[in-house]
Design a protein around this motif. Sequence first.
Motif, PDB file in Angstrom:
ATOM      1  N   PRO A 107      13.358 -21.406  76.107  1.00  0.00           N
ATOM      2  CA  PRO A 107      11.826 -21.311  76.114  1.00  0.00           C
ATOM      3  C   PRO A 107      11.466 -20.035  75.892  1.00  0.00           C
ATOM      4  N   LEU A 108      11.714 -19.263  74.699  1.00  0.00           N
ATOM      5  CA  LEU A 108      11.373 -18.183  74.304  1.00  0.00           C
ATOM      6  C   LEU A 108      10.720 -17.887  73.015  1.00  0.00           C
ATOM      7  N   ALA A 109       9.946 -17.024  72.840  1.00  0.00           N
ATOM      8  CA  ALA A 109       9.109 -16.571  71.510  1.00  0.00           C
ATOM      9  C   ALA A 109      10.194 -16.295  70.638  1.00  0.00           C
ATOM     10  N   GLY A 110       9.900 -16.545  69.166  1.00  0.00           N
ATOM     11  CA  GLY A 110      10.927 -15.895  67.993  1.00  0.00           C
ATOM     12  C   GLY A 110      10.761 -14.579  68.033  1.00  0.00           C
ATOM     13  N   ALA A 111      11.934 -13.785  67.824  1.00  0.00           N
ATOM     14  CA  ALA A 111      11.870 -12.462  67.373  1.00  0.00           C
ATOM     15  C   ALA A 111      11.413 -11.799  68.880  1.00  0.00           C
ATOM     16  N   SER A 112      11.829 -12.298  69.973  1.00  0.00           N
ATOM     17  CA  SER A 112      11.160 -11.542  71.151  1.00  0.00           C
ATOM     18  C   SER A 112      12.251 -10.757  71.806  1.00  0.00           C
ATOM     19  N   GLN A 113      13.538 -10.889  71.791  1.00  0.00           N
ATOM     20  CA  GLN A 113      14.596 -10.283  72.627  1.00  0.00           C
ATOM     21  C   GLN A 113      15.492  -9.353  71.795  1.00  0.00           C
ATOM     22  N   CYS A 125      27.761 -26.434  76.593  1.00  0.00           N
ATOM     23  CA  CYS A 125      26.880 -26.878  75.761  1.00  0.00           C
ATOM     24  C   CYS A 125      27.483 -27.677  74.663  1.00  0.00           C
ATOM     25  N   GLY A 126      26.713 -28.836  74.189  1.00  0.00           N
ATOM     26  CA  GLY A 126      27.378 -29.888  73.353  1.00  0.00           C
ATOM     27  C   GLY A 126      27.276 -29.437  71.923  1.00  0.00           C
ATOM     28  N   ASP A 127      26.280 -28.685  71.744  1.00  0.00           N
ATOM     29  CA  ASP A 127      25.755 -28.188  70.203  1.00  0.00           C
ATOM     30  C   ASP A 127      25.889 -26.690  70.000  1.00  0.00           C
ATOM     31  N   PHE A 128      26.882 -26.148  69.887  1.00  0.00           N
ATOM     32  CA  PHE A 128      27.038 -24.512  70.003  1.00  0.00           C
ATOM     33  C   PHE A 128      26.164 -24.427  68.680  1.00  0.00           C
ATOM     34  N   ALA A 129      26.417 -24.884  67.488  1.00  0.00           N
ATOM     35  CA  ALA A 129      25.246 -24.647  66.413  1.00  0.00           C
ATOM     36  C   ALA A 129      23.966 -24.419  66.638  1.00  0.00           C
ATOM     37  N   ALA A 130      23.593 -25.276  67.609  1.00  0.00           N
ATOM     38  CA  ALA A 130      22.035 -24.887  68.066  1.00  0.00           C
ATOM     39  C   ALA A 130      21.618 -23.847  68.964  1.00  0.00           C
ATOM     40  N   VAL A 131      22.869 -23.657  69.682  1.00  0.00           N
ATOM     41  CA  VAL A 131      22.909 -22.349  70.651  1.00  0.00           C
ATOM     42  C   VAL A 131      22.663 -21.106  69.544  1.00  0.00           C
ATOM     43  N   LEU A 132      23.517 -21.124  68.662  1.00  0.00           N
ATOM     44  CA  LEU A 132      23.531 -19.897  67.634  1.00  0.00           C
ATOM     45  C   LEU A 132      22.144 -19.859  66.877  1.00  0.00           C
ATOM     46  N   GLY A 133      21.676 -20.950  66.531  1.00  0.00           N
ATOM     47  CA  GLY A 133      20.406 -21.284  65.708  1.00  0.00           C
ATOM     48  C   GLY A 133      19.359 -20.606  66.671  1.00  0.00           C
ATOM     49  N   GLU A 134      19.337 -20.926  68.032  1.00  0.00           N
ATOM     50  CA  GLU A 134      18.284 -20.258  68.764  1.00  0.00           C
ATOM     51  C   GLU A 134      18.661 -18.873  69.013  1.00  0.00           C
ATOM     52  N   ALA A 135      19.807 -18.571  69.099  1.00  0.00           N
ATOM     53  CA  ALA A 135      20.002 -16.810  69.221  1.00  0.00           C
ATOM     54  C   ALA A 135      19.337 -16.169  67.922  1.00  0.00           C
ATOM     55  N   HIS A 136      19.547 -16.557  66.722  1.00  0.00           N
ATOM     56  CA  HIS A 136      18.876 -16.259  65.598  1.00  0.00           C
ATOM     57  C   HIS A 136      17.536 -16.288  65.764  1.00  0.00           C
TER      58      HIS A 136
END
Length: 267
Positions: A107-113, A125-136
Motif C-alpha cells: 500500500p505504497l506509492a511508486g518511487a516513494s521509498q 509469500c507465495g509469489d516472490f516475483a510479485a514481491v520483487l515487482g513491488e520492491a522495484h
Amino acid sequence: MTDANPNVLPDKRRIAASFSRAAASYDGVAGLQRAVGAELLARLPAAMRAQRWVDLGSGTGHFSQALAERFPAGQGMALDLAEGMLRHARPRGGAAHFVCGDAECLPLAGASQDLLFSSLALQWCGDFAAVLGEAHRVLRPGGVFAFSSLCVGTLQELHDSWQAVDGFVHVNRFRRFRDYRQLCADSGLDILDLHMETRLLYYRDLRQLTHELKALGAHNLNPGRPDGLTGRARLLALVEAYERLRTPAGLPATWLPVYGVLRRRLE
C-alpha cells in the motif's frame, strides 16, 4: 515452497492469525531471528542514507527500532500482515507509521521509498516475483531492497523424522536457493549481495524445538498437514526417529537463511 506450485502455499489468513497469536511469545524465543536480522542489517551499504524506509514483515518491531537508530533523520513504516504483531509493536515505537499490508501488494506509492528491509518474513509469500515487482515499483532510483528468507533444507531433520512416521506435510516448505537467484536476476534490480548460509542449532529435546516453533508462530502452516490432534503413537514415533540424530550437543536443527541486497538502478 516454489512459486510454480501455488497449490502447496499456506493461506495468508492462517499466517496472519498464527503470527498475531504469537506476538506476546515471539521475542522470548527469537534468537535465530535476531541473529539473521542483525546480519542483514550489517550488509546494508555502509554509506546509504534512508529518508523513508519500510520494515516489511516487521513483527514485534525489533528491527523497526534498529532501523530508526541507523537512520535517525528518516521516517519509517512498520508493515506486517498480522494485526496482532502491529498492536504489540506500536507502543514500542521505532516507526512513524504502523500499517497492515501484504508484501505482494504494497500500500505504497511508486518511487516513494529509499529502503525496504525484510528479515525472515518473505518465506510466507507465495509469489516472490510479485514481491520483487513491488520492491522495484516503490523504491526510488538508487533505493535498496534488503531481505532474508529461508531455503529448502531448513528443518530438514524434523522433515526427515516425520517422513519416517507418515506421509503428511508437517514442516513448512521453502524455496530453493536457485529459485531466489533466478527470481532476483529477473527482477530488474541490481544484485549487490545474494548468498545462503547454514546455521545449525541444537535443542534439548523435540519438545523444546516444537515449542519454539509454536511460540514464533512458525509451526506448520502448509496445506497437506493432518487435521486435528496428532496421535500419541505418531508423536512417540517421531520422538524415536528424531532421537536417532542426537549428538553430544543435543538434537540438531538446520536453518538455511538466504540474504539478498538489491538496488533499483539509477535512471
